[in-house]
Scaffold this motif. Sequence first.
Motif, PDB file in Angstrom:
ATOM      1  N   ILE A   1       0.859  -1.182   0.000  1.00 45.04           N
ATOM      2  CA  ILE A   1       0.000   0.000   0.000  1.00 45.04           C
ATOM      3  C   ILE A   1       0.897   1.234   0.000  1.00 45.04           C
ATOM      4  CG2 ILE A   1      -1.835   1.236   1.187  1.00 45.04           C
ATOM      5  CD1 ILE A   1      -2.665  -1.518   0.122  1.00 45.04           C
ATOM      6  N   VAL A   2       0.837   2.022  -1.071  1.00 45.92           N
ATOM      7  CA  VAL A   2       1.655   3.223  -1.215  1.00 45.92           C
ATOM      8  C   VAL A   2       0.812   4.420  -0.794  1.00 45.92           C
ATOM      9  CG1 VAL A   2       3.040   4.601  -2.798  1.00 45.92           C
ATOM     10  CG2 VAL A   2       2.870   2.116  -3.123  1.00 45.92           C
ATOM     11  N   ILE A   3       1.270   5.134   0.214  1.00 40.24           N
ATOM     12  CA  ILE A   3       0.510   6.251   0.775  1.00 40.24           C
ATOM     13  C   ILE A   3       1.376   7.503   0.756  1.00 40.24           C
ATOM     14  CG2 ILE A   3      -0.694   7.139   2.813  1.00 40.24           C
ATOM     15  CD1 ILE A   3      -1.211   4.253   3.654  1.00 40.24           C
ATOM     16  N   ASP A   4       0.897   8.543   0.084  1.00 40.27           N
ATOM     17  CA  ASP A   4       1.609   9.821   0.007  1.00 40.27           C
ATOM     18  C   ASP A   4       3.058   9.628  -0.436  1.00 40.27           C
ATOM     19  OD1 ASP A   4      -0.665  11.184   0.869  1.00 40.27           O
ATOM     20  OD2 ASP A   4      -0.121  10.987   2.995  1.00 40.27           O
ATOM     21  N   GLY A   5       3.250   8.741  -1.411  1.00 44.08           N
ATOM     22  CA  GLY A   5       4.581   8.511  -1.948  1.00 44.08           C
ATOM     23  C   GLY A   5       5.476   7.626  -1.105  1.00 44.08           C
ATOM     24  N   LYS A   6       4.966   7.127   0.014  1.00 38.40           N
ATOM     25  CA  LYS A   6       5.762   6.255   0.879  1.00 38.40           C
ATOM     26  C   LYS A   6       5.413   4.798   0.584  1.00 38.40           C
ATOM     27  CE  LYS A   6       6.153   9.675   4.582  1.00 38.40           C
ATOM     28  NZ  LYS A   6       5.870   9.983   6.010  1.00 38.40           N
ATOM     29  N   TRP A   7       6.467   4.003   0.362  1.00 41.12           N
ATOM     30  CA  TRP A   7       6.311   2.610  -0.046  1.00 41.12           C
ATOM     31  C   TRP A   7       6.593   1.657   1.111  1.00 41.12           C
ATOM     32  CZ3 TRP A   7       6.208   0.598  -5.313  1.00 41.12           C
ATOM     33  CH2 TRP A   7       6.052   1.586  -6.285  1.00 41.12           C
ATOM     34  N   PRO A   8       5.978   0.491   1.078  1.00 41.92           N
ATOM     35  CA  PRO A   8       6.482  -0.592   1.918  1.00 41.92           C
ATOM     36  C   PRO A   8       7.793  -1.072   1.301  1.00 41.92           C
ATOM     37  CG  PRO A   8       4.675  -1.384   0.561  1.00 41.92           C
ATOM     38  CD  PRO A   8       4.808   0.085   0.282  1.00 41.92           C
ATOM     39  N   THR A   9       8.887  -0.990   2.049  1.00 36.83           N
ATOM     40  CA  THR A   9      10.222  -1.215   1.509  1.00 36.83           C
ATOM     41  C   THR A   9      10.867  -2.423   2.171  1.00 36.83           C
ATOM     42  OG1 THR A   9      10.494   1.151   1.068  1.00 36.83           O
ATOM     43  CG2 THR A   9      12.493  -0.189   1.165  1.00 36.83           C
ATOM     44  N   LEU A  10      11.259  -3.394   1.342  1.00 39.08           N
ATOM     45  CA  LEU A  10      12.045  -4.512   1.830  1.00 39.08           C
ATOM     46  C   LEU A  10      13.517  -4.178   1.605  1.00 39.08           C
ATOM     47  CD1 LEU A  10       9.155  -5.837   1.199  1.00 39.08           C
ATOM     48  CD2 LEU A  10      10.422  -7.996   1.235  1.00 39.08           C
ATOM     49  N   ASP A  11      14.267  -4.051   2.686  1.00 42.03           N
ATOM     50  CA  ASP A  11      15.672  -3.654   2.641  1.00 42.03           C
ATOM     51  C   ASP A  11      16.525  -4.808   3.153  1.00 42.03           C
ATOM     52  OD1 ASP A  11      18.162  -2.509   2.769  1.00 42.03           O
ATOM     53  OD2 ASP A  11      17.560  -0.791   3.966  1.00 42.03           O
ATOM     54  N   GLY A  12      17.299  -5.411   2.250  1.00 39.57           N
ATOM     55  CA  GLY A  12      18.137  -6.534   2.646  1.00 39.57           C
ATOM     56  C   GLY A  12      19.425  -6.142   3.324  1.00 39.57           C
ATOM     57  N   LYS A  13      19.753  -4.829   3.343  1.00 41.23           N
ATOM     58  CA  LYS A  13      20.941  -4.306   4.012  1.00 41.23           C
ATOM     59  C   LYS A  13      22.227  -4.994   3.555  1.00 41.23           C
ATOM     60  CE  LYS A  13      18.371  -2.987   8.172  1.00 41.23           C
ATOM     61  NZ  LYS A  13      18.263  -3.125   9.654  1.00 41.23           N
ATOM     62  N   LYS A  14      22.203  -5.580   2.373  1.00 44.36           N
ATOM     63  CA  LYS A  14      23.331  -6.337   1.839  1.00 44.36           C
ATOM     64  C   LYS A  14      23.742  -7.494   2.750  1.00 44.36           C
ATOM     65  CE  LYS A  14      23.846  -4.420  -2.081  1.00 44.36           C
ATOM     66  NZ  LYS A  14      23.570  -5.205  -3.307  1.00 44.36           N
TER      67      LYS A  14
END
Length: 500
Positions: free
Chosen positions: A109-122
Amino acid sequence: MKSKLTNILGAIFLLGIGVFLGRSFFSVPQEVTIPIPSTIKYRNAGTSADTLQVAAAREFNGQIIEVKDGESIQAAVSQANPGDLIRVYPGTYSENVYIDKDDISLQGIVIDGKWPTLDGKKEINDAFLYSGNGILIENFKIINYKGNGIMGQAGNNFVIRNNWIIDTGVYGIFPQYGKNGLIEHNVLSIIADAAIYVGMCDNVDVRHNEVFDSVAGIEIENSRHCLVENNYVHDNTGGLLAFITPGLPIKTTFDVIFRNNFVVNNNHENFGAPGSTVAGIPPGTGILIMAADDVIVENNIITGNNNAGITIVDLANGDPKANDPSAEGNPDRVIILDNIMFDNGKDPTGELKAIMLTQLDSKGPDIFAYGGGTGSTIRDKNKYRTFGLDDYGIPPITDTEEIQTMMTPSPVPARSVSKEQLGELTYYGVCAGCHSFGNRLIGPPTEIIQAIYHGNPQGIVNYINKPLNVREDYPEMPPQDYLPEEAKLAVAEYILSLKK
């Protein structure tokens, strides 16, 4: 510095997509139903009728499970039942999500340009891994993984759309050994192998994506019945690719359409893993067809690719180190229809440069064909600068407008796997993307694994659970400990039993 032409082409492409669809490229999801036209024309639909009625559009019919920032997507998957929808709200989620159930939908769900972000942090290998059938993954931002953004492992009837994938290691979107899939409206960049990699699949549409700053843009490998349409593929090493990788269990690539794509300025330095197949792609490659059969190239804008606009080559010349006598290595019955091609071949490299110098020409051609292959045709050779097309005839068709999709008219059955087939399916769906016979991919060739673990399947199981990076010339293998114990042992025994 990018030319004004590139910027204009990009703007036209994105504007055209938006006008055609009547929506923004990325939009906040309003509905769960996957839109499928009620009347659509198919290729290879198993019927003599040109127009078929879709049996049923896939619709959400289960419970809604919500995931908020600070919660776990994997926990929601564990809770979900077939038919459920998991809605993920904006936030940062550093996890690997494995979906081994059928008919699960994951919707950001993208709200006001903010995404649910999956960050693997390398630190984490994969963002999404699915082995279930009927999986939907849409509206996620995926960054900083070591292996893959989204990988499918033998799952059928998949939809992957509206995702934003940046720097996820080897592959961005990678369905392997799946049938009947849709990959659309994704934006991918900084991928070290292929941004979109359709591997050993059937009946897949790849549409309306943007891929850039990667080694390979969109790659159709050892796959059949694929439509690659309306994509903006720019600033990669190679733009669009259809080819056979020797040593894999599926030996053919055929019935592929490259249509209505923008293939622009694919001149990026090749940063693929040394020794891998894609590491051999010359910068400046617009479209590469290697050993694939029945490929149609139609109505694309192909410009600014410094080596050649379209390269058609056999395995003996394109990948001479490959060793797989069971793979037929010639590109047969390639059809080149009308395309717009200009400003290609400004700075050819390697063998192409040497060949063109024998013709007293320092530029590469729009279309370059070299090696074996029969039955190929071109609609109007005089429109382009060409090399090696002397035996090309006139195509039997003028366009492909009757073919609107390569997907099947209704969902295909889920794979039914007996105990005896478990090892083979696991090898096809999980292992073969990185290991093949007689050919280097991401991991060591299969015969090396056999030599190390001869008579010791449990040793392979132990390595699957906890890999050790003991070879400096190969990247670290991610643990596959999520696999059921019976699948690990079955695939270990299958690997040791394989013969060329």
